[in-house]
Write an enzyme that holds these catalytic residues in place. Sequence first.
Site, PDB file in Angstrom:
ATOM      1  N   TYR A 113      44.150  -8.557  64.889  1.00 57.69           N
ATOM      2  CA  TYR A 113      43.355  -8.550  66.120  1.00 57.69           C
ATOM      3  C   TYR A 113      42.749  -9.926  66.374  1.00 57.69           C
ATOM      4  O   TYR A 113      42.817 -10.454  67.491  1.00 57.69           O
ATOM      5  CB  TYR A 113      42.253  -7.501  66.012  1.00 57.69           C
ATOM      6  N   LYS A 117      43.377 -12.689  69.562  1.00 54.74           N
ATOM      7  CA  LYS A 117      42.306 -13.192  70.414  1.00 54.74           C
ATOM      8  C   LYS A 117      42.200 -14.715  70.355  1.00 54.74           C
ATOM      9  O   LYS A 117      41.847 -15.363  71.341  1.00 54.74           O
ATOM     10  CB  LYS A 117      40.977 -12.535  70.024  1.00 54.74           C
ATOM     11  N   THR A 150      32.889   0.766  74.712  1.00 53.07           N
ATOM     12  CA  THR A 150      34.097   1.348  75.306  1.00 53.07           C
ATOM     13  C   THR A 150      34.895   2.058  74.216  1.00 53.07           C
ATOM     14  O   THR A 150      34.527   2.061  73.048  1.00 53.07           O
ATOM     15  CB  THR A 150      34.990   0.264  75.941  1.00 53.07           C
TER      16      THR A 150
END
Length: 238
Positions: A113, A117, A150
């Site tokens: 991840y 990014k 989220t």
Amino acid sequence: VEFLYCDLASMKSIRQFVQQFRAKNCPLHVLVNNAGVMLVPERKTEDGFEEHFGLNYLGHFLLTNLLLDALKQSGTHSHNARIITVSSATHYVGKLHLNDLQSRCSYSPHGAYAQSKLALVLFTYRLQHLLTANGSHVTANVVDPGVVNTELYKHVFWVVKVVKWMTAWLFFKTPEEGASTTIYAAVSPEMEGAGGCYLYNEERTKSADVAYDEELQRRLWTESCKMVGISDEASRLP
């Protein structure tokens, strides 16, 4: 508001989406690259890419490149078209493994991840360099939305989920708050003509030192072109 389907984990879907969009002959003033997955178990996209790298980064890389002509045609000297790519503070701890971008040697959800990014920041800086070199009326900036409440966190360890549930109201931004910097980058007069910026809380700030490595930016761009099957026209530029 009009909806066109696009699966960022599918190179075929991205190309079909771009064809549909081009057929409408619409101008394109703002492109926001915001899709993403986080800490998913090791798995691949339909094109065989590690999912973090394939969806978070390569999908946006291909989409942006296929839409560049439309963006260039839509931008003017006084009103540049704008590309906003959503990264994360996680990029600060990310490492780009050019010899193993698919994390085949050793898979870590956190590492994969963070790498995706970081790749988005490197991509944005290289893109802005190329846009400037071409004299295009298009700017590219990258945004850190902060820690937002989220469903992106659905793959974290259950203890983290409990802590998130208990503290989200205090420490996490709402989706509306998380979107504020992206909206700022997309429409603020203060950002007119400004590119190659890393934005957090609607302010320009410094990204990870490694993200400014121009040789790394160039090598990632070249490798990305090979992976998604587009020509590396940038290789003829400094």
